[in-house]
Design a protein around this motif. Structure first.
Motif, PDB file in Angstrom:
ATOM      1  N   PRO A   8       0.818  -1.225   0.000  1.00  0.00           N
ATOM      2  CA  PRO A   8       0.000   0.000   0.000  1.00  0.00           C
ATOM      3  C   PRO A   8       0.849   1.271   0.000  1.00  0.00           C
ATOM      4  CG  PRO A   8      -0.253  -1.185   2.079  1.00  0.00           C
ATOM      5  CD  PRO A   8       0.572  -2.040   1.179  1.00  0.00           C
ATOM      6  N   ALA A   9       2.066   1.174   0.519  1.00  0.00           N
ATOM      7  CA  ALA A   9       2.951   2.349   0.512  1.00  0.00           C
ATOM      8  C   ALA A   9       3.303   2.754  -0.918  1.00  0.00           C
ATOM      9  CB  ALA A   9       4.207   2.061   1.319  1.00  0.00           C
ATOM     10  N   LEU A  10       3.266   1.793  -1.852  1.00  0.00           N
ATOM     11  CA  LEU A  10       3.541   2.114  -3.255  1.00  0.00           C
ATOM     12  C   LEU A  10       2.490   3.048  -3.843  1.00  0.00           C
ATOM     13  CD1 LEU A  10       4.657  -1.379  -4.613  1.00  0.00           C
ATOM     14  CD2 LEU A  10       6.093   0.636  -4.248  1.00  0.00           C
ATOM     15  N   LEU A  11       1.282   3.028  -3.287  1.00  0.00           N
ATOM     16  CA  LEU A  11       0.222   3.911  -3.799  1.00  0.00           C
ATOM     17  C   LEU A  11       0.441   5.369  -3.408  1.00  0.00           C
ATOM     18  CD1 LEU A  11      -3.139   1.985  -3.304  1.00  0.00           C
ATOM     19  CD2 LEU A  11      -1.855   2.371  -5.384  1.00  0.00           C
ATOM     20  N   PHE A  12       1.173   5.623  -2.335  1.00  0.00           N
ATOM     21  CA  PHE A  12       1.334   6.992  -1.859  1.00  0.00           C
ATOM     22  C   PHE A  12       1.868   7.939  -2.924  1.00  0.00           C
ATOM     23  CE2 PHE A  12       0.624   7.562   2.790  1.00  0.00           C
ATOM     24  CZ  PHE A  12      -0.044   6.367   2.991  1.00  0.00           C
ATOM     25  N   PRO A  13       2.974   7.606  -3.611  1.00  0.00           N
ATOM     26  CA  PRO A  13       3.450   8.545  -4.639  1.00  0.00           C
ATOM     27  C   PRO A  13       2.475   8.697  -5.799  1.00  0.00           C
ATOM     28  CG  PRO A  13       5.054   6.764  -4.275  1.00  0.00           C
ATOM     29  CD  PRO A  13       3.880   6.482  -3.413  1.00  0.00           C
ATOM     30  N   LEU A  74      -6.512   7.825   1.931  1.00  0.00           N
ATOM     31  CA  LEU A  74      -6.918   7.487   3.298  1.00  0.00           C
ATOM     32  C   LEU A  74      -7.022   5.973   3.477  1.00  0.00           C
ATOM     33  CD1 LEU A  74      -7.913   8.375   6.115  1.00  0.00           C
ATOM     34  CD2 LEU A  74     -10.218   8.468   5.138  1.00  0.00           C
ATOM     35  N   PHE A  75      -7.679   5.293   2.524  1.00  0.00           N
ATOM     36  CA  PHE A  75      -7.804   3.838   2.621  1.00  0.00           C
ATOM     37  C   PHE A  75      -6.440   3.150   2.565  1.00  0.00           C
ATOM     38  CE2 PHE A  75     -12.379   4.174   1.102  1.00  0.00           C
ATOM     39  CZ  PHE A  75     -12.898   3.818   2.331  1.00  0.00           C
ATOM     40  N   SER A  76      -5.523   3.712   1.806  1.00  0.00           N
ATOM     41  CA  SER A  76      -4.175   3.154   1.750  1.00  0.00           C
ATOM     42  C   SER A  76      -3.485   3.277   3.110  1.00  0.00           C
ATOM     43  CB  SER A  76      -3.373   3.863   0.668  1.00  0.00           C
ATOM     44  OG  SER A  76      -2.134   3.247   0.477  1.00  0.00           O
ATOM     45  N   ALA A  77      -3.640   4.426   3.749  1.00  0.00           N
ATOM     46  CA  ALA A  77      -3.056   4.628   5.080  1.00  0.00           C
ATOM     47  C   ALA A  77      -3.717   3.699   6.108  1.00  0.00           C
ATOM     48  CB  ALA A  77      -3.200   6.086   5.502  1.00  0.00           C
ATOM     49  N   ILE A  78      -5.035   3.555   6.011  1.00  0.00           N
ATOM     50  CA  ILE A  78      -5.752   2.652   6.921  1.00  0.00           C
ATOM     51  C   ILE A  78      -5.278   1.219   6.708  1.00  0.00           C
ATOM     52  CG2 ILE A  78      -8.020   1.661   7.452  1.00  0.00           C
ATOM     53  CD1 ILE A  78      -9.209   4.467   6.865  1.00  0.00           C
ATOM     54  N   THR A  79      -5.041   0.843   5.447  1.00  0.00           N
ATOM     55  CA  THR A  79      -4.527  -0.492   5.143  1.00  0.00           C
ATOM     56  C   THR A  79      -3.218  -0.748   5.873  1.00  0.00           C
ATOM     57  OG1 THR A  79      -5.547  -0.520   2.953  1.00  0.00           O
ATOM     58  CG2 THR A  79      -3.694  -2.007   3.298  1.00  0.00           C
ATOM     59  N   MET A  80      -2.315   0.218   5.823  1.00  0.00           N
ATOM     60  CA  MET A  80      -1.029   0.040   6.491  1.00  0.00           C
ATOM     61  C   MET A  80      -1.217  -0.094   8.006  1.00  0.00           C
ATOM     62  SD  MET A  80       1.725   2.207   4.278  1.00  0.00           S
ATOM     63  CE  MET A  80       1.020   3.783   4.591  1.00  0.00           C
ATOM     64  N   PHE A  81      -2.142   0.649   8.561  1.00  0.00           N
ATOM     65  CA  PHE A  81      -2.420   0.519   9.998  1.00  0.00           C
ATOM     66  C   PHE A  81      -2.983  -0.863  10.306  1.00  0.00           C
ATOM     67  CE2 PHE A  81      -5.400   0.908  13.594  1.00  0.00           C
ATOM     68  CZ  PHE A  81      -4.479   1.209  14.583  1.00  0.00           C
TER      69      PHE A  81
END
Length: 130
Positions: A8-13, A74-81
């Motif tokens: 999911p961190a790959l989606l951030f950029p 937001l969903f990507s960040a929630i996924t990492m959590f």
């Protein structure tokens, strides 16, 4: 496939760059609307009214593009959590939603580009007819 923090961190950029592009489109349309407003106050015309209607549609689409991209982020960040607290099922589900939101945002972007091109072609035809 096992989901880990790096996926999911790959989606951030990607999401961040798309949000920058969407913001640039928003600022360009805002400047155009301000310009058309000044023009409309000086000389109201039907041609300007058509452009205003097209800009309203585009502005709504851009607002929705930005909202969906933010939800994807937001969903990507929630996924990492969720991965961090080891809720694998929910992490997979949330990551899927994040990808879906990203795809919706890109589809809206494609629609907005099509409308933008249509507007530019209308203006080019107006210049050809003059």
């Amino acid at each position: 496939m096992e989901l880990n923090l790096s996926i999911p961190a790959l989606l951030f950029p990607a999401i961040s760059l798309s949000m920058l592009a969407y913001n640039a489109r928003y600022l360009a349309i805002a400047a155009l609307i301000r310009q058309l407003h000044k023009e409309f106050l000086k000389n109201p015309s039907d041609k300007l009214q058509i452009q205003v209607e097209q800009l309203k549609k585009r502005l709504t689409i851009i607002k929705n593009m930005q909202a969906v991209a933010i939800l994807s982020f937001l969903f990507s960040a929630i996924t990492m959590f969720l991965i961090y607290i080891e809720y694998t099922f929910w992490a997979n589900l949330t990551f899927g939603l994040s990808l879906l939101m990203l795809m919706i945002s890109l589809i809206l972007s494609l629609i907005e580009v099509q409308l933008s091109t249509k507007s530019l072609n209308t203006q080019l035809r107006n210049m050809d007819n003059s």
